[in-house]
Design a protein around this motif. Structure first.
Motif, PDB file in Angstrom:
ATOM      1  N   PRO A  37     -66.260 -97.254  56.845  1.00  0.00           N
ATOM      2  CA  PRO A  37     -65.294 -97.398  57.938  1.00  0.00           C
ATOM      3  C   PRO A  37     -65.917 -98.153  59.103  1.00  0.00           C
ATOM      4  O   PRO A  37     -67.110 -98.043  59.370  1.00  0.00           O
ATOM      5  CB  PRO A  37     -64.962 -95.958  58.321  1.00  0.00           C
ATOM      6  CG  PRO A  37     -66.081 -95.130  57.795  1.00  0.00           C
ATOM      7  CD  PRO A  37     -66.688 -95.881  56.649  1.00  0.00           C
ATOM      8  N   ASP A  38     -65.109 -98.955  59.783  1.00  0.00           N
ATOM      9  CA  ASP A  38     -65.609 -99.667  60.950  1.00  0.00           C
ATOM     10  C   ASP A  38     -65.494 -98.777  62.185  1.00  0.00           C
ATOM     11  O   ASP A  38     -65.191 -97.589  62.087  1.00  0.00           O
ATOM     12  CB  ASP A  38     -64.881-101.009  61.134  1.00  0.00           C
ATOM     13  CG  ASP A  38     -63.397-100.833  61.404  1.00  0.00           C
ATOM     14  OD1 ASP A  38     -62.937 -99.679  61.558  1.00  0.00           O
ATOM     15  OD2 ASP A  38     -62.688-101.860  61.460  1.00  0.00           O
ATOM     16  N   ALA A  39     -65.755 -99.344  63.353  1.00  0.00           N
ATOM     17  CA  ALA A  39     -65.759 -98.552  64.585  1.00  0.00           C
ATOM     18  C   ALA A  39     -64.400 -97.917  64.854  1.00  0.00           C
ATOM     19  O   ALA A  39     -64.328 -96.825  65.431  1.00  0.00           O
ATOM     20  CB  ALA A  39     -66.165 -99.444  65.766  1.00  0.00           C
ATOM     21  N   ALA A  40     -63.321 -98.550  64.442  1.00  0.00           N
ATOM     22  CA  ALA A  40     -61.982 -98.009  64.687  1.00  0.00           C
ATOM     23  C   ALA A  40     -61.557 -97.041  63.591  1.00  0.00           C
ATOM     24  O   ALA A  40     -60.445 -96.526  63.625  1.00  0.00           O
ATOM     25  CB  ALA A  40     -60.978 -99.146  64.796  1.00  0.00           C
ATOM     26  N   GLY A  41     -62.416 -96.789  62.610  1.00  0.00           N
ATOM     27  CA  GLY A  41     -62.098 -95.863  61.539  1.00  0.00           C
ATOM     28  C   GLY A  41     -61.445 -96.522  60.337  1.00  0.00           C
ATOM     29  O   GLY A  41     -61.136 -95.862  59.363  1.00  0.00           O
ATOM     30  N   ARG A  42     -61.244 -97.827  60.391  1.00  0.00           N
ATOM     31  CA  ARG A  42     -60.666 -98.531  59.251  1.00  0.00           C
ATOM     32  C   ARG A  42     -61.785 -98.884  58.285  1.00  0.00           C
ATOM     33  O   ARG A  42     -62.901 -99.158  58.697  1.00  0.00           O
ATOM     34  CB  ARG A  42     -59.966 -99.806  59.715  1.00  0.00           C
ATOM     35  CG  ARG A  42     -58.816 -99.558  60.663  1.00  0.00           C
ATOM     36  CD  ARG A  42     -58.242-100.878  61.093  1.00  0.00           C
ATOM     37  NE  ARG A  42     -59.303-101.720  61.675  1.00  0.00           N
ATOM     38  CZ  ARG A  42     -59.260-102.268  62.874  1.00  0.00           C
ATOM     39  NH1 ARG A  42     -58.218-102.101  63.641  1.00  0.00           N
ATOM     40  NH2 ARG A  42     -60.250-103.005  63.325  1.00  0.00           N
ATOM     41  N   THR A  43     -61.453 -98.891  57.017  1.00  0.00           N
ATOM     42  CA  THR A  43     -62.458 -99.298  56.036  1.00  0.00           C
ATOM     43  C   THR A  43     -62.312-100.770  55.758  1.00  0.00           C
ATOM     44  O   THR A  43     -61.213-101.275  55.588  1.00  0.00           O
ATOM     45  CB  THR A  43     -62.308 -98.514  54.715  1.00  0.00           C
ATOM     46  OG1 THR A  43     -61.001 -98.725  54.213  1.00  0.00           O
ATOM     47  CG2 THR A  43     -62.564 -97.052  54.921  1.00  0.00           C
ATOM     48  N   GLY A  44     -63.442-101.470  55.729  1.00  0.00           N
ATOM     49  CA  GLY A  44     -63.449-102.901  55.423  1.00  0.00           C
ATOM     50  C   GLY A  44     -63.342-103.101  53.930  1.00  0.00           C
ATOM     51  O   GLY A  44     -63.337-102.139  53.154  1.00  0.00           O
ATOM     52  N   PRO A  45     -63.249-104.319  53.509  1.00  0.00           N
ATOM     53  CA  PRO A  45     -63.128-104.566  52.075  1.00  0.00           C
ATOM     54  C   PRO A  45     -64.416-104.190  51.345  1.00  0.00           C
ATOM     55  O   PRO A  45     -65.509-104.561  51.754  1.00  0.00           O
ATOM     56  CB  PRO A  45     -62.851-106.071  51.984  1.00  0.00           C
ATOM     57  CG  PRO A  45     -63.395-106.634  53.249  1.00  0.00           C
ATOM     58  CD  PRO A  45     -63.258-105.549  54.280  1.00  0.00           C
ATOM     59  N   GLY A  46     -64.277-103.424  50.285  1.00  0.00           N
ATOM     60  CA  GLY A  46     -65.415-103.075  49.458  1.00  0.00           C
ATOM     61  C   GLY A  46     -65.658-104.168  48.439  1.00  0.00           C
ATOM     62  O   GLY A  46     -64.914-105.147  48.348  1.00  0.00           O
ATOM     63  N   ALA A  47     -66.688-104.003  47.639  1.00  0.00           N
ATOM     64  CA  ALA A  47     -67.019-105.013  46.633  1.00  0.00           C
ATOM     65  C   ALA A  47     -65.870-105.192  45.648  1.00  0.00           C
ATOM     66  O   ALA A  47     -65.528-106.305  45.276  1.00  0.00           O
ATOM     67  CB  ALA A  47     -68.299-104.625  45.906  1.00  0.00           C
ATOM     68  N   ARG A 153     -73.624-106.959  56.337  1.00  0.00           N
ATOM     69  CA  ARG A 153     -74.041-107.130  57.735  1.00  0.00           C
ATOM     70  C   ARG A 153     -73.176-106.292  58.663  1.00  0.00           C
ATOM     71  O   ARG A 153     -73.676-105.672  59.590  1.00  0.00           O
ATOM     72  CB  ARG A 153     -73.956-108.594  58.140  1.00  0.00           C
ATOM     73  CG  ARG A 153     -75.054-109.441  57.572  1.00  0.00           C
ATOM     74  CD  ARG A 153     -74.920-110.859  58.039  1.00  0.00           C
ATOM     75  NE  ARG A 153     -75.946-111.698  57.457  1.00  0.00           N
ATOM     76  CZ  ARG A 153     -75.904-112.999  57.427  1.00  0.00           C
ATOM     77  NH1 ARG A 153     -74.887-113.648  57.964  1.00  0.00           N
ATOM     78  NH2 ARG A 153     -76.870-113.687  56.876  1.00  0.00           N
ATOM     79  N   THR A 154     -71.864-106.278  58.410  1.00  0.00           N
ATOM     80  CA  THR A 154     -70.958-105.484  59.233  1.00  0.00           C
ATOM     81  C   THR A 154     -71.300-104.010  59.097  1.00  0.00           C
ATOM     82  O   THR A 154     -71.351-103.285  60.091  1.00  0.00           O
ATOM     83  CB  THR A 154     -69.498-105.727  58.808  1.00  0.00           C
ATOM     84  OG1 THR A 154     -69.220-107.116  58.922  1.00  0.00           O
ATOM     85  CG2 THR A 154     -68.536-104.942  59.665  1.00  0.00           C
ATOM     86  N   GLY A 155     -71.567-103.564  57.859  1.00  0.00           N
ATOM     87  CA  GLY A 155     -71.936-102.165  57.648  1.00  0.00           C
ATOM     88  C   GLY A 155     -73.248-101.813  58.312  1.00  0.00           C
ATOM     89  O   GLY A 155     -73.399-100.735  58.893  1.00  0.00           O
ATOM     90  N   ALA A 156     -74.220-102.704  58.272  1.00  0.00           N
ATOM     91  CA  ALA A 156     -75.514-102.444  58.899  1.00  0.00           C
ATOM     92  C   ALA A 156     -75.384-102.397  60.406  1.00  0.00           C
ATOM     93  O   ALA A 156     -76.020-101.559  61.072  1.00  0.00           O
ATOM     94  CB  ALA A 156     -76.523-103.521  58.483  1.00  0.00           C
ATOM     95  N   GLU A 158     -72.728-101.492  62.065  1.00  0.00           N
ATOM     96  CA  GLU A 158     -72.013-100.274  62.430  1.00  0.00           C
ATOM     97  C   GLU A 158     -72.893 -99.047  62.280  1.00  0.00           C
ATOM     98  O   GLU A 158     -72.730 -98.078  63.020  1.00  0.00           O
ATOM     99  CB  GLU A 158     -70.756-100.149  61.590  1.00  0.00           C
ATOM    100  CG  GLU A 158     -69.729-101.168  61.980  1.00  0.00           C
ATOM    101  CD  GLU A 158     -68.557-101.209  61.006  1.00  0.00           C
ATOM    102  OE1 GLU A 158     -68.529-100.358  60.101  1.00  0.00           O
ATOM    103  OE2 GLU A 158     -67.717-102.077  61.157  1.00  0.00           O
ATOM    104  N   GLU A 159     -73.811 -99.064  61.329  1.00  0.00           N
ATOM    105  CA  GLU A 159     -74.735 -97.938  61.193  1.00  0.00           C
ATOM    106  C   GLU A 159     -75.705 -97.872  62.358  1.00  0.00           C
ATOM    107  O   GLU A 159     -76.169 -96.803  62.729  1.00  0.00           O
ATOM    108  CB  GLU A 159     -75.504 -98.050  59.880  1.00  0.00           C
ATOM    109  CG  GLU A 159     -74.700 -97.673  58.677  1.00  0.00           C
ATOM    110  CD  GLU A 159     -75.494 -97.807  57.405  1.00  0.00           C
ATOM    111  OE1 GLU A 159     -76.700 -98.096  57.465  1.00  0.00           O
ATOM    112  OE2 GLU A 159     -74.906 -97.619  56.324  1.00  0.00           O
ATOM    113  N   GLY A 160     -76.020 -99.036  62.935  1.00  0.00           N
ATOM    114  CA  GLY A 160     -76.954 -99.100  64.050  1.00  0.00           C
ATOM    115  C   GLY A 160     -76.348 -98.603  65.367  1.00  0.00           C
ATOM    116  O   GLY A 160     -77.052 -98.351  66.329  1.00  0.00           O
ATOM    117  N   ARG A 161     -75.040 -98.455  65.425  1.00  0.00           N
ATOM    118  CA  ARG A 161     -74.385 -98.019  66.666  1.00  0.00           C
ATOM    119  C   ARG A 161     -74.542 -96.563  66.908  1.00  0.00           C
ATOM    120  O   ARG A 161     -74.628 -95.689  66.257  1.00  0.00           O
ATOM    121  CB  ARG A 161     -72.894 -98.343  66.624  1.00  0.00           C
ATOM    122  CG  ARG A 161     -72.662 -99.821  66.710  1.00  0.00           C
ATOM    123  CD  ARG A 161     -71.191-100.086  66.721  1.00  0.00           C
ATOM    124  NE  ARG A 161     -70.960-101.518  66.688  1.00  0.00           N
ATOM    125  CZ  ARG A 161     -69.783-102.080  66.692  1.00  0.00           C
ATOM    126  NH1 ARG A 161     -68.709-101.352  66.724  1.00  0.00           N
ATOM    127  NH2 ARG A 161     -69.660-103.369  66.664  1.00  0.00           N
TER     128      ARG A 161
END
Length: 161
Positions: A37-47, A153-156, A158-161
């Motif tokens: 999930p991104d910062a807004a709680g939405r999930t981005g596209p998976g593989a 990169r987006t997941g990494a 977001e984990e760093g936040r």
């Protein structure tokens, strides 16, 4: 992908989309990586979403169409030629035993023709793939690779936040 010169000319770049080390275990019932999930709680596209998107794309359908337009007639033609050879050998032994020159008969020439046609078909397939499909398939693979890298990169981030 650029051609390498110098001392690293024979090495495989790990960011090369033809490098399949990351594909180990695909199709073997392994676990899939869930979308983060991104910062807004939405999930981005998976593989899986990325691959389904690519599979539905016009470029992928064009590559598959080019493949089918070559393979289906080539396979049908070769099987027809093979069945004709076997049928002639079993139903017309007199014709197949007819000498052409010296000890060489029609059956021997047809049998050698089977080998020749196999080699010619293999050459034609490789040429068709090189001229009609490889560039488009590589472009698709780069697209998938870049989408996966962006997702990671987006997941990494977001984990760093």
């Amino acid at each position: 992908m650029d051609k390498h010169d110098g001392r690293d000319a024979g090495t495989i770049r790990l960011d090369d989309p033809w490098y399949d080390a990351l594909a180990v275990g695909w199709g073997e019932g392994g676990e899939t990586v869930p979308a983060r999930p991104d910062a807004a709680g939405r999930t981005g596209p998976g593989a899986a979403d990325i691959y389904l998107e690519v599979q539905r794309s016009a470029a992928f359908q064009e590559v598959r169409g080019r493949y089918r337009r070559f393979v289906v007639p080539a396979t049908a033609g070769f099987l027809l030629w093979y069945v004709a050879y076997v049928a002639a050998a079993t139903t017309a032994p007199g014709m197949m035993a007819r000498p052409v020159f010296g000890p060489v008969n029609v059956a021997l020439l047809a049998g050698l023709g089977q080998f020749l046609s196999t080699f010619l078909l293999t050459w034609a397939y490789a040429r068709h793939a090189r001229l009609r499909r490889d560039r488009a398939a590589l472009d698709l693979r780069w697209t998938v690779f870049e989408q996966e890298r962006d997702r990671e990169r987006t997941g990494a981030r977001e984990e760093g936040r």
